[in-house]
Design a protein around this motif. Structure first.
Motif, short mmCIF file in Angstrom:
data_model
loop_
_atom_site.label_atom_id
_atom_site.label_comp_id
_atom_site.label_asym_id
_atom_site.label_seq_id
_atom_site.Cartn_x
_atom_site.Cartn_y
_atom_site.Cartn_z
N ASN A 104 0.85 -1.19 0.00
CA ASN A 104 0.00 0.00 0.00
C ASN A 104 0.89 1.24 0.00
N PRO A 105 1.41 1.62 -1.18
CA PRO A 105 2.35 2.73 -1.22
C PRO A 105 1.72 4.06 -0.83
N ILE A 106 0.41 4.18 -0.95
CA ILE A 106 -0.27 5.40 -0.53
C ILE A 106 -0.52 5.28 0.96
N SER A 107 -0.14 6.29 1.71
CA SER A 107 -0.18 6.14 3.15
C SER A 107 -1.23 6.99 3.84
N CYS A 108 -2.35 7.24 3.18
CA CYS A 108 -3.47 7.90 3.84
C CYS A 108 -4.58 6.89 4.00
N PHE A 109 -5.08 6.73 5.20
CA PHE A 109 -6.10 5.76 5.51
C PHE A 109 -7.38 6.50 5.86
N ALA A 110 -8.49 6.15 5.23
CA ALA A 110 -9.75 6.87 5.44
C ALA A 110 -10.84 5.90 5.89
N PHE A 111 -11.78 6.40 6.67
CA PHE A 111 -12.89 5.58 7.16
C PHE A 111 -14.02 6.50 7.63
N TRP A 112 -15.17 5.90 7.85
CA TRP A 112 -16.33 6.60 8.40
C TRP A 112 -16.61 6.04 9.78
N TYR A 113 -16.99 6.90 10.71
CA TYR A 113 -17.27 6.46 12.07
C TYR A 113 -18.56 7.10 12.57
N HIS A 114 -19.15 6.47 13.57
CA HIS A 114 -20.38 6.95 14.19
C HIS A 114 -20.22 6.73 15.69
N ILE A 115 -20.29 7.78 16.47
CA ILE A 115 -20.21 7.67 17.93
C ILE A 115 -21.27 8.60 18.50
N TYR A 116 -22.29 7.99 19.11
CA TYR A 116 -23.45 8.76 19.51
C TYR A 116 -24.09 8.13 20.75
N GLU A 132 4.61 -2.78 19.11
CA GLU A 132 4.66 -1.41 19.64
C GLU A 132 3.55 -0.61 18.99
N LYS A 133 2.54 -0.26 19.81
CA LYS A 133 1.39 0.46 19.29
C LYS A 133 1.61 1.96 19.32
N THR A 134 1.18 2.60 18.24
CA THR A 134 1.17 4.06 18.16
C THR A 134 -0.26 4.47 17.85
N VAL A 135 -0.82 5.35 18.68
CA VAL A 135 -2.17 5.85 18.43
C VAL A 135 -2.09 6.88 17.31
N LEU A 136 -2.81 6.60 16.21
CA LEU A 136 -2.81 7.49 15.05
C LEU A 136 -3.99 8.46 15.09
N TRP A 137 -5.08 8.03 15.73
CA TRP A 137 -6.31 8.82 15.77
C TRP A 137 -7.16 8.31 16.93
N THR A 138 -7.83 9.20 17.63
CA THR A 138 -8.73 8.78 18.70
C THR A 138 -9.84 9.80 18.90
N ILE A 139 -10.96 9.32 19.39
CA ILE A 139 -12.07 10.21 19.74
C ILE A 139 -12.85 9.56 20.88
N SER A 140 -13.32 10.39 21.81
CA SER A 140 -14.01 9.88 23.00
C SER A 140 -15.23 10.70 23.37
N SER A 141 -15.88 11.28 22.41
CA SER A 141 -17.07 12.07 22.74
C SER A 141 -18.13 11.88 21.67
N THR A 142 -19.38 12.04 22.09
CA THR A 142 -20.48 11.89 21.15
C THR A 142 -20.33 12.88 20.01
N ALA A 150 -13.12 10.38 8.57
CA ALA A 150 -11.80 10.66 9.13
C ALA A 150 -10.76 10.15 8.16
N SER A 151 -9.63 10.82 8.09
CA SER A 151 -8.50 10.34 7.31
C SER A 151 -7.24 10.55 8.13
N VAL A 152 -6.36 9.58 8.05
CA VAL A 152 -5.18 9.54 8.91
C VAL A 152 -3.96 9.21 8.06
#
Length: 185
Positions: A104-116, A132-142, A150-152
């Motif tokens: 995967n030479p392209i290094s942008c990762f995209a997805f859709w999320y729903h937190i409600y 060894e884990k690295t947090v790339l993206w996080t969310i904790s609120s409605t 989101a894209s990372v």
């Protein structure tokens, strides 16, 4: 009158499968997924978590949480995690097989999320390189009762890595997160 008839050719291919592949040159990993038919190459991590992501198309509307539909077609599948029936801090991990940068030479990762919902869980996207884990993206609120994108950027490097969606249960019984339409772009 002499007319030549040209033959018509049609070639169709369906359901390509790799069988008895060379272990040094495995088939490409299917990271992109809309969850319509299955989890694609994503898998539950049963060794490092206490819960599972669930695949559904029926909606998860108990306690006024969760999407009532998927992002792709409004009638298809998505995956979700709910803290309902879990203890605070319980984790569910959905991960890819090992990925190499050349796959995967392209290094942008995209997805859709729903937190409600009144109470909410945490969702993270991690890169796991040699445990060894690295947090790339996080969310904790409605985020309201809608799908958000989101894209990372995936950090560069030549080492193999895995991507992991990690959901962490809230202290309440009606937290919820969902993901759909994940892809490298």
């Amino acid at each position: 009158y002499n007319e030549e008839v040209q033959p018509t050719y049609l070639v169709a291919i369906d359901e390509v499968t790799f069988i008895d592949c060379d272990s040094q040159n495995p088939p490409p990993i299917q990271v992109d997924c809309d969850f319509e038919s299955d989890y694609c190459s994503w898998a539950q991590n049963t060794n490092a978590d206490q819960a599972d992501w669930e695949r559904t198309k029926d909606g998860v509307w108990y306690e006024n949480t969760g999407p009532g539909y998927d992002h792709t077609t409004s009638e298809g599948y998505y995956v979700y995690f709910s803290s309902h029936a879990h203890q605070s801090g319980d984790v569910a991990i959905l991960s890819t097989p090992e990925i190499t940068k050349t796959e995967n030479p392209i290094s942008c990762f995209a997805f859709w999320y729903h937190i409600y919902g009144e109470d909410f869980d945490t969702i993270r996207l991690n890169s796991n390189r040699n445990e060894e884990k690295t947090v790339l993206w996080t969310i904790s609120s409605t985020q309201g009762n809608l799908w958000k994108s989101a894209s990372v950027d995936i950090p560069s490097g030549s080492e193999n890595f895995m991507l992991e969606f990690e959901a962490i249960a809230s202290s309440a019984d009606n937290g919820h997160v969902a993901i759909d339409d994940i892809s490298f772009v």
